[in-house]
Design a protein around this motif. Structure first.
Motif, mmCIF file in Angstrom:
data_model
loop_
_atom_site.group_PDB
_atom_site.id
_atom_site.type_symbol
_atom_site.label_atom_id
_atom_site.label_comp_id
_atom_site.label_asym_id
_atom_site.label_seq_id
_atom_site.Cartn_x
_atom_site.Cartn_y
_atom_site.Cartn_z
ATOM 1 N N ALA A 100 0.474 -1.088 -0.009
ATOM 2 C CA ALA A 100 0.241 0.086 0.207
ATOM 3 C C ALA A 100 0.672 1.634 0.209
ATOM 4 N N ALA A 101 2.044 1.540 0.796
ATOM 5 C CA ALA A 101 3.120 2.046 1.026
ATOM 6 C C ALA A 101 3.785 2.689 -0.544
ATOM 7 N N ALA A 102 3.559 0.759 -1.186
ATOM 8 C CA ALA A 102 4.603 1.335 -2.852
ATOM 9 C C ALA A 102 3.511 1.995 -3.446
ATOM 10 N N ARG A 103 2.256 2.074 -3.413
ATOM 11 C CA ARG A 103 1.365 1.863 -4.470
ATOM 12 C C ARG A 103 1.098 3.703 -4.643
ATOM 13 N N ASN A 104 1.435 4.156 -3.279
ATOM 14 C CA ASN A 104 1.232 5.517 -2.748
ATOM 15 C C ASN A 104 1.834 6.167 -2.889
ATOM 16 N N ASP A 105 3.592 5.323 -3.628
ATOM 17 C CA ASP A 105 4.996 6.908 -3.589
ATOM 18 C C ASP A 105 4.874 7.089 -2.161
ATOM 19 N N VAL A 106 4.899 6.186 -1.521
ATOM 20 C CA VAL A 106 5.354 6.735 0.188
ATOM 21 C C VAL A 106 6.769 6.302 0.355
ATOM 22 N N ALA A 107 7.647 7.341 0.365
ATOM 23 C CA ALA A 107 9.049 7.056 0.966
ATOM 24 C C ALA A 107 9.248 5.767 2.274
ATOM 25 N N VAL A 108 9.860 4.375 1.813
ATOM 26 C CA VAL A 108 10.409 3.976 2.801
ATOM 27 C C VAL A 108 11.655 3.946 2.887
ATOM 28 N N LEU A 109 12.304 4.190 4.387
ATOM 29 C CA LEU A 109 13.726 4.677 4.620
ATOM 30 C C LEU A 109 14.128 3.632 5.416
ATOM 31 N N PRO A 110 15.054 3.740 5.773
ATOM 32 C CA PRO A 110 15.999 2.566 6.267
ATOM 33 C C PRO A 110 16.432 2.454 8.114
ATOM 34 N N GLY A 111 16.193 4.235 8.179
ATOM 35 C CA GLY A 111 15.783 5.271 9.105
ATOM 36 C C GLY A 111 15.467 6.869 8.586
ATOM 37 N N VAL A 112 15.402 7.307 10.591
ATOM 38 C CA VAL A 112 14.676 8.659 9.941
ATOM 39 C C VAL A 112 15.886 9.801 9.017
ATOM 40 N N ARG A 113 15.292 10.335 8.665
ATOM 41 C CA ARG A 113 15.916 11.467 8.342
ATOM 42 C C ARG A 113 15.206 13.068 8.396
ATOM 43 N N PRO A 114 15.900 14.185 8.204
ATOM 44 C CA PRO A 114 15.165 15.257 8.366
ATOM 45 C C PRO A 114 14.532 15.697 6.945
ATOM 46 N N PRO A 115 13.845 15.734 6.919
ATOM 47 C CA PRO A 115 13.305 16.339 5.212
ATOM 48 C C PRO A 115 13.120 17.828 5.558
ATOM 49 N N ALA A 116 13.589 17.735 4.058
ATOM 50 C CA ALA A 116 14.523 19.247 3.657
ATOM 51 C C ALA A 116 13.786 19.379 1.830
ATOM 52 N N LEU A 117 13.733 20.304 1.544
ATOM 53 C CA LEU A 117 13.177 21.129 0.297
ATOM 54 C C LEU A 117 14.362 21.362 -0.166
ATOM 55 N N VAL A 118 15.196 20.326 -1.597
ATOM 56 C CA VAL A 118 15.819 21.139 -2.736
ATOM 57 C C VAL A 118 15.463 20.904 -3.615
ATOM 58 N N THR A 119 16.502 21.488 -4.052
ATOM 59 C CA THR A 119 16.142 21.587 -5.815
ATOM 60 C C THR A 119 16.808 20.186 -6.057
ATOM 61 N N GLY A 120 15.702 19.195 -6.999
ATOM 62 C CA GLY A 120 16.437 18.248 -7.824
ATOM 63 C C GLY A 120 15.780 16.990 -6.631
ATOM 64 N N GLY A 121 15.342 17.073 -5.670
ATOM 65 C CA GLY A 121 14.860 16.195 -4.730
ATOM 66 C C GLY A 121 13.757 16.133 -4.963
ATOM 67 N N ARG A 122 13.575 14.641 -4.548
ATOM 68 C CA ARG A 122 12.146 14.517 -4.017
ATOM 69 C C ARG A 122 11.110 15.417 -4.248
ATOM 70 N N ALA A 123 9.989 15.839 -4.810
ATOM 71 C CA ALA A 123 8.355 16.730 -4.712
ATOM 72 C C ALA A 123 7.934 15.740 -3.775
ATOM 73 N N ASP A 124 8.255 16.152 -1.818
ATOM 74 C CA ASP A 124 7.354 15.983 -0.866
ATOM 75 C C ASP A 124 7.419 16.636 -0.389
ATOM 76 N N LEU A 125 5.909 17.758 0.044
ATOM 77 C CA LEU A 125 5.446 18.812 0.851
ATOM 78 C C LEU A 125 4.605 18.853 1.814
ATOM 79 N N ALA A 126 4.398 19.325 2.271
ATOM 80 C CA ALA A 126 2.795 19.324 3.729
ATOM 81 C C ALA A 126 2.898 20.565 3.498
#
Length: 148
Positions: A100-126
């Motif tokens: 279900a996570a994959a079908r909805n493009d949810v990123a599955v990470l090996p550990g916590v990382r601080p989210p950031a908006l960066v040019t060229g990065g994945r467009a995950d916004l809230a």
């Protein structure tokens, strides 16, 4: 398709002080640019602009069990209502939940990382309102939640 997301305020990271006058240009599933909103009409004529009341920033990373719901799909969609676009892999060990996570493009990470908006990065916004409630969530460039 390219879309501009503009809000009253923008944060590049969760700890970044909010700034006025910036917008995020999204092309496909990537952040194409972070630009001053006053440059939008000349630099991006005719582009769809989504304007949000609140603070726009990177979508969250969820580090914990997913919210309870009757189906894996609904558990993933509950994350979107919180402004989440990524989860830590240990919390999606169940194959149905992982699918279900994959079908909805949810990123599955090996550990916590601080989210950031960066040019060229994945467009995950809230977008969050003054009360902290999530108003909208964009996962991999796709609007997946908008508060009614």
């Amino acid at each position: 398709m390219r879309t501009v997301h503009a809000a009253d305020l923008l944060r590049l990271t969760a700890d970044d002080p909010p700034r006025a006058g910036l917008a995020v240009v999204v092309a496909g599933d990537r952040v194409e640019a972070i630009v001053p909103t006053d440059e939008l009409p000349g630099a991006y004529p005719g582009m769809r602009v989504r304007r949000w009341a609140g603070t726009l920033g990177p979508a969250l990373v969820h580090d914990g069990p997913l919210p309870p719901a009757p189906t894996p799909r609904e558990r993933v969609h509950a994350l979107f209502r919180l402004g989440v676009a990524a989860v830590v892999e240990e919390h999606v060990a169940d194959p149905a939940l992982r699918a279900a996570a994959a079908r909805n493009d949810v990123a599955v990470l090996p550990g916590v990382r601080p989210p950031a908006l960066v040019t060229g990065g994945r467009a995950d916004l809230a977008v969050f309102g003054p009360d902290g409630a999530c108003l909208a969530t964009v996962v991999a460039g796709r609007l997946v939640h908008r508060r009614a």
